[in-house]
Scaffold this active site. Structure first.
Site, PDB file in Angstrom:
ATOM      1  N   HIS A 194       0.817  -1.220   0.000  1.00 32.53           N
ATOM      2  CA  HIS A 194       0.000   0.000   0.000  1.00 32.53           C
ATOM      3  C   HIS A 194       0.845   1.262   0.000  1.00 32.53           C
ATOM      4  CE1 HIS A 194      -3.349  -2.760   0.905  1.00 32.53           C
ATOM      5  NE2 HIS A 194      -3.892  -1.968   0.009  1.00 32.53           N
ATOM      6  N   ASP A 460      -4.800  -7.644  -4.949  1.00 28.68           N
ATOM      7  CA  ASP A 460      -5.124  -8.732  -4.035  1.00 28.68           C
ATOM      8  C   ASP A 460      -5.422 -10.027  -4.780  1.00 28.68           C
ATOM      9  OD1 ASP A 460      -4.865  -7.862  -1.345  1.00 28.68           O
ATOM     10  OD2 ASP A 460      -6.435  -6.406  -1.773  1.00 28.68           O
TER      11      ASP A 460
END
Ligand code: PEP
Ligand code: MG
Length: 589
Positions: A194, A460
């Protein structure tokens, strides 16, 4: 002497500046001379006494809480930490050093602690060696209190700050962004961690996974960060700095050149329309989004609103933020994603029990379905904001129909409450999910009955399909968007969406990767959402390609069994076919 480091290219562009090196705990310890008299020594030592006392109180409070929990291990650690705090030897050494050197107490205390830990580390006794990390950890608790809650002060003589750290958390990135740092370099982290994604979204160059760089760099040293190729040059020679200053200028000109396409319709050569939307993490990016030539926001990661504060933002605060964005982006759509808390994104005040595997733990929709108060406040805020323009709600990490039924129920409840309270809201708001786990792909035909749209989160999806940690620099090469299994999965998602006539978009980093965006179009994707910094180059690729080019790319890539063959083919095709792409890659080497 000039030193070259290689890492992972996390976020593009070149930055040149001066390093500010943070310790492992990300504490920045200033070093300065104090006045050479006994009064200033006394005042430095008093600062240390206060910090030691405060740390002792904190440890005692913690010990009381743990006493009730009966956690023997933690209690043992706290007992030894308390003994260290009261150790007269520490105080003696610090006093001697300050008196000799007239250097500020924070610096001296840290030196003493590091020396103690080093001595333990070389001990023959296993027990003493094991105590070294405890000494460091206790020292850092004291240092935090010594430094107080004051924000990290960059030394006055440092211009164009480039942060060099072991690792950075999303809230730290936010805080540094607001303080206008020029770039980041970290020892930890992969391309889709992130931190790397945030750096791209806020358009700051970043290189992650640079082994040991904090050991070989000191604050104040000149440093060059080459984001796209993952290179860092510490203490560059004059000639090197000149060369990269030129390259930086070249990059800026190249980007200016791409801006010419900003107003053009985003269509392939044959006229087929492709929708390009922006990914956004912070409200502060709104101007970048408005100026990048995109058609709305395909992913607004709301979790960052929850960071750098002490409590969950309430409905009103969230409503004001969403309404502002929705109004500014109208007539385009804003896809507001429900907080994806968990994994590497958990504000301190929401940390309950430590999780051994946070990415497989309480994350995304799983998290908000446990904390329905947080979910309801957010849904109400989005429903109300959507009344002022066009917005839709997207749920992260949905795995099954059961979760969707619960979600739909809660959205219904929120609508009923708002209607009763006579507050305006969008009754027909569209609901969607992110497709980020293999389970959601396998159930997509059923899930699609309950939603208005889906958006593929490749960051993801790749992580969970290939079982490869997206944030781990050691497996960064295995995090491969062109892996044959991923290409097949993406094709399958597109086929189901097409049969079910469900609106499909893709918002993982792969969508904005200049090597892969055309391949995605070839796989049938027509809505791509990406970091604003990637929009001009992806648009340029689209304007210069036909649908046949895209299909051929996808069909050929799907036929390879070896992932190396896919990546070689895509790279050769894309760099070979598009001159401007070749320039883009050259710019950064
Ligand atoms: C993704 O997983 O691809 C995605 C867009 O979500 P995030 O990066 O916030 O996990
Ligand atoms: Mg995700």
């Amino acid at each position: 002497m000039e030193k070259l480091f290689k890492g992972i290219p996390a976020s593009g562009r070149i930055a040149i500046g001066q390093a500010v090196v943070l310790l492992k705990s990300n504490l920045f310890i200033p070093k300065y001379q104090i006045k050479k008299n006994s009064v200033s020594i006394k005042s430095e030592l008093e600062k240390l006494d206060n910090a030691l006392m405060k740390t002792k109180d904190e440890l005692l409070d913690l010990k009381n809480e743990i006493d009730q929990d009966q956690s023997a291990l933690k209690k043992e650690y706290l007992d030894s930490a308390l003994l260290m705090i009261e150790d007269p030897l520490v105080k003696k050494k610090v006093t001697e050093k300050v008196t000799e050197s007239y250097i500020n107490i924070e610096w001296v205390f840290n030196e003493v602690i590091q020396e103690m830990a080093d001595q333990l580390l070389v001990s023959k006794d296993h027990y003493f060696r094991e105590r070294a990390p405890d000494v460091i950890s206790m020292g850092q608790n004291v240092l935090k209190n010594l430094l107080g809650s004051v924000e990290l002060e960059f030394p006055d003589d440092i211009k164009d700050v480039i942060i060099v750290a072991h690792t950075l958390s999303p809230p730290e990135i936010v805080a540094f962004y607001k303080r206008k740092v020029k770039a980041f370099v970290t020892e930890i982290g992969g391309r889709t961690s992130h931190v790397a994604i945030m750096a791209r979204d806020i358009r700051l160059p970043a290189v992650t996974g640079v082994k040991d760089i904090t050991r070989f760099t000191t604050t104040g040293t000149r440093i060059i960060v080459v984001g796209n190729v993952g290179m860092v040059i510490v203490d560059p020679e004059k000639g090197t700095e000149l060369l990269y200053t030129k390259k930086e200028r070249g990059q800026i000109n190249y980007e200016k050149n791409l801006k010419k396409n900003e107003k053009k319709a985003c269509v392939l050569k044959g006229g087929e329309k492709i929708l390009l939307q922006a990914n956004m993490d912070l409200e502060e990016e709104l101007l970048l989004v408005k100026e990048c030539g995109c058609s709305g926001i395909g992913l607004f990661r709301t979790e960052y609103i929850f960071f750098n504060r002490t409590a969950v933002p309430d409905e009103k605060e969230q409503f004001n933020i969403y309404r502002k964005i929705v109004k500014e982006i109208a007539p385009y759509d804003v896809t507001i994603r429900v907080v994806d808390i968990g994994g590497d994104k958990k504000p301190e005040y929401l940390q309950e029990n430590e999780e051994a595997n946070p990415f497989l733990g309480l994350r995304g929709t799983r998290f908000v379905l446990v904390h329905t108060d947080i979910l309801k406040a957010q849904i109400r805020a989005i429903l109300r904001a959507a009344y002022f323009g066009k917005a839709c709600i997207m749920f992260p990490m949905v795995n099954d129909v059961d979760e969707l039924l619960q979600i739909n129920n809660i959205v219904r409840q929120c609508k009923d409450e708002l209607a009763q309270e006579k507050l305006p809201f969008d009754e027909n708001i569209r609901l969607g999910i992110m497709v980020e786990t293999p389970a959601s792909v396998l159930l997509l035909d059923r899930i699609s009955k309950f939603v208005n749209f889906i958006s593929v989160g490749t960051n993801d999806l790749i992580q969970y399909t290939l079982a490869v940690d997206r944030g781990n620099e050691m497996v960064a090469a295995d995090f491969d968007p062109g892996h044959p299994a991923i290409l097949r999965l993406l094709k399958k998602i597109q086929e189901i969406a097409s049969i079910r006539r469900i609106k499909l978009s893709i918002c993982g980093e792969m969508a904005g990767d200049p090597l892969y965006s055309l391949l995605l179009i070839g796989l049938g994707y027509r809505r791509l959402s990406m970091s604003t910094m990637r929009i001009p180059i992806v648009k340029n690729i689209i304007l210069n390609s036909s649908i046949d080019d895209a299909k051929k790319l996808a069909e050929t890539a799907l036929n390879f069994s070896l992932k190396q063959d896919v990546s070689r083919y895509i790279r050769d095709e894309m760099i070979g076919r598009f001159n401007f792409l070749e320039d883009y890659f050259r710019q950064n080497v």
